[in-house]
Design a protein around this motif. Structure first.
Motif, PDB file in Angstrom:
ATOM      1  N   PRO A  52       0.830  -1.210   0.000  1.00 40.58           N
ATOM      2  CA  PRO A  52       0.000   0.000   0.000  1.00 40.58           C
ATOM      3  C   PRO A  52       0.865   1.261   0.000  1.00 40.58           C
ATOM      4  CG  PRO A  52      -0.755  -1.554   1.661  1.00 40.58           C
ATOM      5  CD  PRO A  52       0.550  -2.083   1.139  1.00 40.58           C
ATOM      6  N   GLY A  53       0.517   2.192  -0.861  1.00 42.21           N
ATOM      7  CA  GLY A  53       1.252   3.441  -0.947  1.00 42.21           C
ATOM      8  C   GLY A  53       2.474   3.398  -1.840  1.00 42.21           C
ATOM      9  N   ASP A  54       2.955   2.209  -2.195  1.00 42.20           N
ATOM     10  CA  ASP A  54       4.075   2.095  -3.130  1.00 42.20           C
ATOM     11  C   ASP A  54       3.580   2.426  -4.534  1.00 42.20           C
ATOM     12  OD1 ASP A  54       5.815   1.326  -1.115  1.00 42.20           O
ATOM     13  OD2 ASP A  54       5.577  -0.820  -1.525  1.00 42.20           O
ATOM     14  N   GLU A  55       4.523   2.674  -5.420  1.00 44.06           N
ATOM     15  CA  GLU A  55       4.160   3.063  -6.780  1.00 44.06           C
ATOM     16  C   GLU A  55       4.890   2.209  -7.813  1.00 44.06           C
ATOM     17  OE1 GLU A  55       3.425   7.734  -5.596  1.00 44.06           O
ATOM     18  OE2 GLU A  55       5.108   7.228  -6.909  1.00 44.06           O
ATOM     19  N   ILE A  56       4.201   2.002  -8.930  1.00 42.75           N
ATOM     20  CA  ILE A  56       4.771   1.339 -10.100  1.00 42.75           C
ATOM     21  C   ILE A  56       4.620   2.318 -11.256  1.00 42.75           C
ATOM     22  CG2 ILE A  56       4.543  -0.560 -11.737  1.00 42.75           C
ATOM     23  CD1 ILE A  56       3.518  -2.270  -9.403  1.00 42.75           C
ATOM     24  N   LEU A  57       5.717   2.567 -11.942  1.00 41.55           N
ATOM     25  CA  LEU A  57       5.701   3.504 -13.062  1.00 41.55           C
ATOM     26  C   LEU A  57       5.681   2.734 -14.373  1.00 41.55           C
ATOM     27  CD1 LEU A  57       5.877   6.385 -14.171  1.00 41.55           C
ATOM     28  CD2 LEU A  57       8.378   6.207 -13.963  1.00 41.55           C
ATOM     29  N   LEU A  58       4.716   3.074 -15.215  1.00 44.49           N
ATOM     30  CA  LEU A  58       4.556   2.480 -16.539  1.00 44.49           C
ATOM     31  C   LEU A  58       4.537   3.607 -17.568  1.00 44.49           C
ATOM     32  CD1 LEU A  58       1.548   0.168 -15.585  1.00 44.49           C
ATOM     33  CD2 LEU A  58       3.943  -0.523 -15.756  1.00 44.49           C
ATOM     34  N   THR A  59       4.371   3.252 -18.825  1.00 42.16           N
ATOM     35  CA  THR A  59       4.159   4.263 -19.857  1.00 42.16           C
ATOM     36  C   THR A  59       2.786   4.028 -20.476  1.00 42.16           C
ATOM     37  OG1 THR A  59       4.970   3.073 -21.808  1.00 42.16           O
ATOM     38  CG2 THR A  59       6.634   4.106 -20.389  1.00 42.16           C
ATOM     39  N   PHE A  83       2.052   6.893 -14.701  1.00 38.73           N
ATOM     40  CA  PHE A  83       2.319   6.728 -16.127  1.00 38.73           C
ATOM     41  C   PHE A  83       3.118   7.896 -16.694  1.00 38.73           C
ATOM     42  CE2 PHE A  83      -1.401   4.254 -15.190  1.00 38.73           C
ATOM     43  CZ  PHE A  83      -1.216   3.093 -15.924  1.00 38.73           C
ATOM     44  N   LEU A  84       4.056   7.562 -17.572  1.00 36.33           N
ATOM     45  CA  LEU A  84       4.711   8.558 -18.402  1.00 36.33           C
ATOM     46  C   LEU A  84       3.934   8.644 -19.702  1.00 36.33           C
ATOM     47  CD1 LEU A  84       8.532   7.816 -18.004  1.00 36.33           C
ATOM     48  CD2 LEU A  84       7.296   9.856 -17.244  1.00 36.33           C
ATOM     49  N   GLY A  85       3.715   9.854 -20.174  1.00 37.20           N
ATOM     50  CA  GLY A  85       2.948  10.062 -21.399  1.00 37.20           C
ATOM     51  C   GLY A  85       3.818  10.109 -22.640  1.00 37.20           C
ATOM     52  N   LEU A  86       3.244  10.687 -23.677  1.00 39.72           N
ATOM     53  CA  LEU A  86       3.908  10.784 -24.975  1.00 39.72           C
ATOM     54  C   LEU A  86       4.112  12.239 -25.366  1.00 39.72           C
ATOM     55  CD1 LEU A  86       1.780   8.171 -26.963  1.00 39.72           C
ATOM     56  CD2 LEU A  86       3.979   7.803 -25.836  1.00 39.72           C
ATOM     57  N   THR A  87       5.118  12.451 -26.177  1.00 41.22           N
ATOM     58  CA  THR A  87       5.321  13.765 -26.773  1.00 41.22           C
ATOM     59  C   THR A  87       4.345  13.906 -27.948  1.00 41.22           C
ATOM     60  OG1 THR A  87       6.936  13.002 -28.396  1.00 41.22           O
ATOM     61  CG2 THR A  87       7.792  13.674 -26.214  1.00 41.22           C
ATOM     62  N   PRO A  88       4.172  15.102 -28.473  1.00 44.99           N
ATOM     63  CA  PRO A  88       3.330  15.252 -29.674  1.00 44.99           C
ATOM     64  C   PRO A  88       3.827  14.426 -30.863  1.00 44.99           C
ATOM     65  CG  PRO A  88       3.686  17.395 -28.649  1.00 44.99           C
ATOM     66  CD  PRO A  88       4.586  16.407 -27.931  1.00 44.99           C
ATOM     67  N   LEU A  92       8.251   8.652 -26.089  1.00 42.36           N
ATOM     68  CA  LEU A  92       8.118   8.723 -24.646  1.00 42.36           C
ATOM     69  C   LEU A  92       8.512  10.107 -24.142  1.00 42.36           C
ATOM     70  CD1 LEU A  92       7.399   7.066 -22.122  1.00 42.36           C
ATOM     71  CD2 LEU A  92       9.832   6.491 -21.950  1.00 42.36           C
ATOM     72  N   ASP A  93       7.645  10.709 -23.345  1.00 46.31           N
ATOM     73  CA  ASP A  93       7.898  12.030 -22.772  1.00 46.31           C
ATOM     74  C   ASP A  93       8.568  11.855 -21.414  1.00 46.31           C
ATOM     75  OD1 ASP A  93       7.957  14.596 -21.853  1.00 46.31           O
ATOM     76  OD2 ASP A  93       5.800  14.960 -22.065  1.00 46.31           O
ATOM     77  N   CYS A  94       9.867  12.071 -21.371  1.00 39.80           N
ATOM     78  CA  CYS A  94      10.625  11.907 -20.123  1.00 39.80           C
ATOM     79  C   CYS A  94      10.742  13.203 -19.332  1.00 39.80           C
ATOM     80  CB  CYS A  94      12.015  11.351 -20.432  1.00 39.80           C
ATOM     81  SG  CYS A  94      11.973   9.640 -20.987  1.00 39.80           S
ATOM     82  N   SER A  95      10.062  14.256 -19.775  1.00 36.78           N
ATOM     83  CA  SER A  95      10.190  15.546 -19.096  1.00 36.78           C
ATOM     84  C   SER A  95       9.649  15.509 -17.670  1.00 36.78           C
ATOM     85  CB  SER A  95       9.490  16.654 -19.896  1.00 36.78           C
ATOM     86  OG  SER A  95       8.088  16.434 -19.938  1.00 36.78           O
ATOM     87  N   GLU A  96       8.741  14.585 -17.386  1.00 33.31           N
ATOM     88  CA  GLU A  96       8.188  14.477 -16.035  1.00 33.31           C
ATOM     89  C   GLU A  96       8.784  13.320 -15.238  1.00 33.31           C
ATOM     90  OE1 GLU A  96       3.968  14.208 -16.472  1.00 33.31           O
ATOM     91  OE2 GLU A  96       3.768  16.286 -17.119  1.00 33.31           O
ATOM     92  N   LEU A  97       9.808  12.701 -15.761  1.00 39.70           N
ATOM     93  CA  LEU A  97      10.373  11.522 -15.126  1.00 39.70           C
ATOM     94  C   LEU A  97      10.817  11.796 -13.692  1.00 39.70           C
ATOM     95  CD1 LEU A  97      11.055   8.547 -15.448  1.00 39.70           C
ATOM     96  CD2 LEU A  97      13.231   9.218 -16.463  1.00 39.70           C
TER      97      LEU A  97
END
Length: 141
Positions: A52-59, A83-88, A92-97
């Protein structure tokens, strides 16, 4: 015959371990495909290490085989999926990594090359940053 088969199998395990720089050949587990491997990780390692409270990062570009097991785990143990999103341009949009990778991130799971978009992800940079916060990485290569 069975002894030769075991020796060949263990020899292959040792060669793969050396190739991926594993600390020990016992770290190498062969599965039939990526779907089986991801489910195995979700139902064994993640059940023991993610809570609980842990996170998993996906795209957002992940195939269902790299999404559904984590959704099921989140429903079961109460972890959060991020989730990491996409650029236009559709990469992969890594700006929020740095914002989404935190000390609560236990796992980053992503495809090396998206079979949906056909783009290669910057996995070396993602792995480096994940390790910096103590997260494990599952790479569907």
């Amino acid at each position: 015959m069975s002894i030769r088969a075991t020796e060949a199998f263990e020899g292959a395990r040792a060669r793969v371990a050396k190739f991926v720089n594993a600390a020990d050949p016992c770290e190498i587990v062969f599965t039939r495909n990526a779907t089986e491997a991801i489910n195995l990780v979700a139902r064994t390692w993640a059940r023991a290490k993610v809570g609980p409270g842990d996170e998993i990062l996906l795209t957002v570009m992940e195939h269902h085989s790299n999404l559904v097991p984590w959704q099921m785990l989140a429903a079961e143990v109460g972890c959060k999926l991020r989730f990491l999103g996409l650029t236009p341009e559709g990469t992969l949009d890594c700006s929020e990594l740095d914002d989404v990778l935190t000390e609560r991130t236990r796992l980053v799971s992503l495809a090396h090359v998206s079979n949906v978009l056909g783009c290669a992800n910057p996995v070396a940079a993602v792995v480096r940053r994940a390790r910096a916060v103590g997260a494990r990485v599952l790479l569907d290569a």
